[in-house]
Design an enzyme around this catalytic site. Structure first.
Site, PDB file in Angstrom:
ATOM      1  N   GLU A 116       0.885  -1.174   0.000  1.00 48.37           N
ATOM      2  CA  GLU A 116       0.000   0.000   0.000  1.00 48.37           C
ATOM      3  C   GLU A 116       0.911   1.208   0.000  1.00 48.37           C
ATOM      4  OE1 GLU A 116      -3.214  -0.028  -0.149  1.00 48.37           O
ATOM      5  OE2 GLU A 116      -3.881  -1.961   0.601  1.00 48.37           O
ATOM      6  N   CYS A 145      -2.361   9.173   2.125  1.00 49.13           N
ATOM      7  CA  CYS A 145      -1.916   8.562   0.866  1.00 49.13           C
ATOM      8  C   CYS A 145      -2.918   8.828  -0.248  1.00 49.13           C
ATOM      9  CB  CYS A 145      -1.690   7.072   1.054  1.00 49.13           C
ATOM     10  SG  CYS A 145      -3.077   6.242   1.809  1.00 49.13           S
TER      11      CYS A 145
HETATM   12  P1  NAP Z   1       8.252   5.320   4.671  1.00 52.14           P
HETATM   13  O1  NAP Z   1       9.451   6.126   4.902  1.00 52.14           O
HETATM   14  O2  NAP Z   1       8.239   4.374   3.558  1.00 52.14           O
HETATM   15  O3  NAP Z   1       7.936   4.582   6.060  1.00 52.14           O
HETATM   16  C1  NAP Z   1       6.929   3.626   6.182  1.00 52.14           C
HETATM   17  C2  NAP Z   1       7.457   2.455   6.985  1.00 52.14           C
HETATM   18  O4  NAP Z   1       8.480   1.778   6.242  1.00 52.14           O
HETATM   19  C3  NAP Z   1       8.093   2.859   8.304  1.00 52.14           C
HETATM   20  O5  NAP Z   1       7.819   1.856   9.261  1.00 52.14           O
HETATM   21  C4  NAP Z   1       9.574   2.879   7.957  1.00 52.14           C
HETATM   22  O6  NAP Z   1      10.394   2.725   9.070  1.00 52.14           O
HETATM   23  C5  NAP Z   1       9.660   1.699   7.051  1.00 52.14           C
HETATM   24  N1  NAP Z   1      10.803   1.668   6.153  1.00 52.14           N
HETATM   25  C6  NAP Z   1      11.271   2.690   5.401  1.00 52.14           C
HETATM   26  N2  NAP Z   1      12.289   2.260   4.636  1.00 52.14           N
HETATM   27  C7  NAP Z   1      12.472   0.947   4.925  1.00 52.14           C
HETATM   28  C8  NAP Z   1      13.374  -0.066   4.455  1.00 52.14           C
HETATM   29  N3  NAP Z   1      14.279   0.200   3.530  1.00 52.14           N
HETATM   30  N4  NAP Z   1      13.271  -1.291   4.984  1.00 52.14           N
HETATM   31  C9  NAP Z   1      12.344  -1.572   5.917  1.00 52.14           C
HETATM   32  N5  NAP Z   1      11.460  -0.680   6.384  1.00 52.14           N
HETATM   33  C10 NAP Z   1      11.519   0.571   5.890  1.00 52.14           C
HETATM   34  O7  NAP Z   1       6.958   6.172   4.457  1.00 52.14           O
HETATM   35  P2  NAP Z   1       6.653   7.608   4.984  1.00 52.14           P
HETATM   36  O8  NAP Z   1       7.180   8.540   3.973  1.00 52.14           O
HETATM   37  O9  NAP Z   1       7.000   7.786   6.396  1.00 52.14           O
HETATM   38  O10 NAP Z   1       5.049   7.484   4.899  1.00 52.14           O
HETATM   39  C11 NAP Z   1       4.328   8.064   3.948  1.00 52.14           C
HETATM   40  C12 NAP Z   1       4.159   7.241   2.677  1.00 52.14           C
HETATM   41  O11 NAP Z   1       3.281   6.155   2.926  1.00 52.14           O
HETATM   42  C13 NAP Z   1       3.507   8.103   1.619  1.00 52.14           C
HETATM   43  O12 NAP Z   1       4.069   7.841   0.364  1.00 52.14           O
HETATM   44  C14 NAP Z   1       2.074   7.641   1.671  1.00 52.14           C
HETATM   45  O13 NAP Z   1       1.346   7.906   0.497  1.00 52.14           O
HETATM   46  C15 NAP Z   1       2.222   6.181   1.967  1.00 52.14           C
HETATM   47  N6  NAP Z   1       0.986   5.636   2.550  1.00 52.14           N
HETATM   48  C16 NAP Z   1       0.248   4.766   1.819  1.00 52.14           C
HETATM   49  C17 NAP Z   1      -0.955   4.261   2.311  1.00 52.14           C
HETATM   50  C18 NAP Z   1      -1.796   3.297   1.507  1.00 52.14           C
HETATM   51  O14 NAP Z   1      -2.639   2.633   2.098  1.00 52.14           O
HETATM   52  N7  NAP Z   1      -1.608   3.177   0.206  1.00 52.14           N
HETATM   53  C19 NAP Z   1      -1.375   4.640   3.578  1.00 52.14           C
HETATM   54  C20 NAP Z   1      -0.604   5.534   4.315  1.00 52.14           C
HETATM   55  C21 NAP Z   1       0.590   6.006   3.792  1.00 52.14           C
HETATM   56  P3  NAP Z   1      11.168   3.967   9.737  1.00 52.14           P
HETATM   57  O15 NAP Z   1      10.123   4.901  10.232  1.00 52.14           O
HETATM   58  O16 NAP Z   1      11.922   3.326  10.830  1.00 52.14           O
HETATM   59  O17 NAP Z   1      12.009   4.558   8.655  1.00 52.14           O
END
Ligand code: NAP
Length: 455
Positions: free
Chosen positions: A229, A263
């Site tokens: 997602e 998102c």
């Molecule tokens: P993010 O950096 O990807 O973080 C999300 C999760 O992934 C966190 O737990 C993060 O941990 C972890 N993570 C990041 N890089 C990782 C890696 N290389 N290996 C393992 N885990 C990893 O996302 P964000 O920018 O904080 O959140 C916003 C994004 O999520 C936006 O793009 C939004 O559109 C999307 N989103 C999508 C939905 C949907 O249902 N489609 C819903 C909500 C949000 P850490 O915090 O420890 O880095």
């Protein structure tokens, strides 16, 4: 990766948590696997339902305590945090009440023999979740998977550790056995090790494209099923016959809810030429009224962004947009006060060669586009690497349904901003990911649909 609470309103570090060691990771995975085999998968639907229902009722009773942690850790307006907790109660109740029916064996109408498909749990499911809806994202995986008989190990975002622990405690308090739902303060390296571990049977991630691509690659190498997602840059199309009061009201909700960190929030406003001036003038006037302030205060209408990094990224993207030829109609800067507040911002003249044209703005930043007709609106809506959701505002529902069929996303909302409910499937296509959460589709992602044939 440091698991730490930093209040985005005061900018103060509140609490820091020690990440799990490799030895603790081993204990967590072993416990989740043992609990799956020897306990949780053996329980009847009624037994699992009792635990999940209890969790829902505890969450309902303690709504404000749970909600306060959201506001503390990622800055959401307290009233939105209360709504989020109430939604989680509904999601847990929904799966507790409906899982048995969703997962009932199905007789097949076959030419030879007698055949049925029975549905069995898979095992330990590893989840990686984001901070923007600190409990809702967890409820979306916990409700269906616990009711299906899977056990969960969940790595939450590092800026919401207190929410992560509160949700784990919720299931302990509800009587779930140790290992049914476990919070994991893991590093990215440990996440990769856990995904490759043979005891883990599936991986669900909600987050950015970057994290999704990394985790999906690790899971693919280990041949693990995943759901992704990811982000979105949803179109908000206003047709020439739209009710302008409704259009402006929905646009403000679509762009400003959760301070723009949704998102499937409305990010690209695609307006029929004939109504564009009126819409923009009224939309701008509404955004200009928003008041930054303490997110715990009911009078505040603009919450801070979740972190300093989120604010810096939004300001940087606006700068790139301007360098690329865009004009700033409103806002564009950090609000001049303590806290990670971004001014509500409107950008116009964003052309396809602008570096931000294909980017997601995870902040209260709206891009405005004008089109001559609905065909152009659909072409523009589909000109995105993402495919999560989208909104169409019109008084002609038949016209909107035809357009909805042409839009390449997982969800289209007509005369509604993006909404979510336990019985509505949630998910996207293209770089917004794959798989679905919520509804009867969500509970089928991590189960074994097993054919049983009597010859
Ligand atoms: P993010 O950096 O990807 O973080 C999300 C999760 O992934 C966190 O737990 C993060 O941990 C972890 N993570 C990041 N890089 C990782 C890696 N290389 N290996 C393992 N885990 C990893 O996302 P964000 O920018 O904080 O959140 C916003 C994004 O999520 C936006 O793009 C939004 O559109 C999307 N989103 C999508 C939905 C949907 O249902 N489609 C819903 C909500 C949000 P850490 O915090 O420890 O880095």
């Amino acid at each position: 990766m440091s698991y730490q609470t930093t209040n985005p309103y005061s900018e103060q570090i509140e609490q820091t948590f020690t990440p799990h060691s490799d030895a603790q990771m081993e204990t967590i995975l072993a416990q989740a696997a043992t609990t799956f085999e020897s306990d949780w998968r053996q329980r009847s639907f009624a037994e699992r339902k009792a635990v999940v229902k209890k969790a829902a009722s505890l969450l309902k009773e303690q709504r404000d305590d749970f909600a306060k942690l959201i506001t503390l850790e990622m800055g959401k307006l307290f009233k939105e945090a209360q709504q989020e907790v109430s939604l989680c109660v509904k999601i847990l109740d929904y799966y507790a009440d409906n899982a048995e029916q969703f997962l009932a064996p199905k007789q097949l109408d076959v030419k030879r023999g007698e055949a049925s498909v029975e549905i069995a749990p898979l095992g330990v499911i590893f989840c990686v979740e984001p901070w923007n809806f600190p409990y809702y994202q967890l409820a979306r995986v916990a409700g269906p998977n616990l009711m299906a008989g899977n056990t969960l190990v969940v790595k939450h975002a590092s800026n919401v550790p207190q929410c992560a622990l509160a949700f784990e405690k919720l299931f302990t308090d509800a009587g779930a056995p140790a290992g049914a739902y476990t919070n994991a303060f893991f590093s990215s390296e440990q996440v990769a090790t856990a995904i490759a571990d043979p005891r883990v049977q599936g991986v669900a991630l909600t987050g950015s494209e970057r994290a999704g691509a990394s985790v999906a690659a690790t899971a693919g190498k280990a041949l693990k099923k995943t759901t992704m997602e990811l982000g979105g840059s949803d179109a908000f199309i206003v047709l020439d016959d739209a009710d302008m009061d409704l259009a402006v009201k929905l646009a403000v909700i679509g762009r400003i809810q959760n301070s723009g960190q949704v998102c499937d929030g409305s990010k690209r406003f695609i307006l029929a030429d004939s109504i564009a001036d009126t819409f923009v003038e009224r939309f701008q006037a509404e955004l200009a009224k928003l008041q930054a302030g303490d997110p715990m205060d009911a009078a505040t209408t603009l919450a801070p962004l979740s972190s300093k990094a989120a604010l810096e990224l939004a300001v940087k993207q606006v700068g790139q947009a301007v360098e690329g030829g865009a004009k700033v109609l409103l806002g564009g800067k950090q609000v001049d006060r303590t806290g990670y507040f971004m001014e509500p911002t409107i950008l116009t003249d964003v052309k396809p060669d602008n570096p931000v044209y294909y980017q997601e703005f995870f902040a209260p930043v709206a891009m405005i586009f004008r089109v001559k007709d609905e065909n152009e609106a659909v072409t523009l809506a589909n000109d995105s690497p993402f495919g999560l959701g989208g909104t169409i505002v019109t008084t002609d529902i038949a016209r909107a349904k035809k357009l909805a069929s042409q839009i390449e996303t997982g969800m289209v909302f007509i005369n509604s901003p993006a909404i979510t409910a336990p019985d509505l499937p949630f998910g996207g296509v293209k770089h917004s990911g794959y798989g679905r959460e919520l509804s009867d589709l969500g509970i089928m992602e991590f189960v074994n649909r097993k054919l049983v044939l009597v010859g």
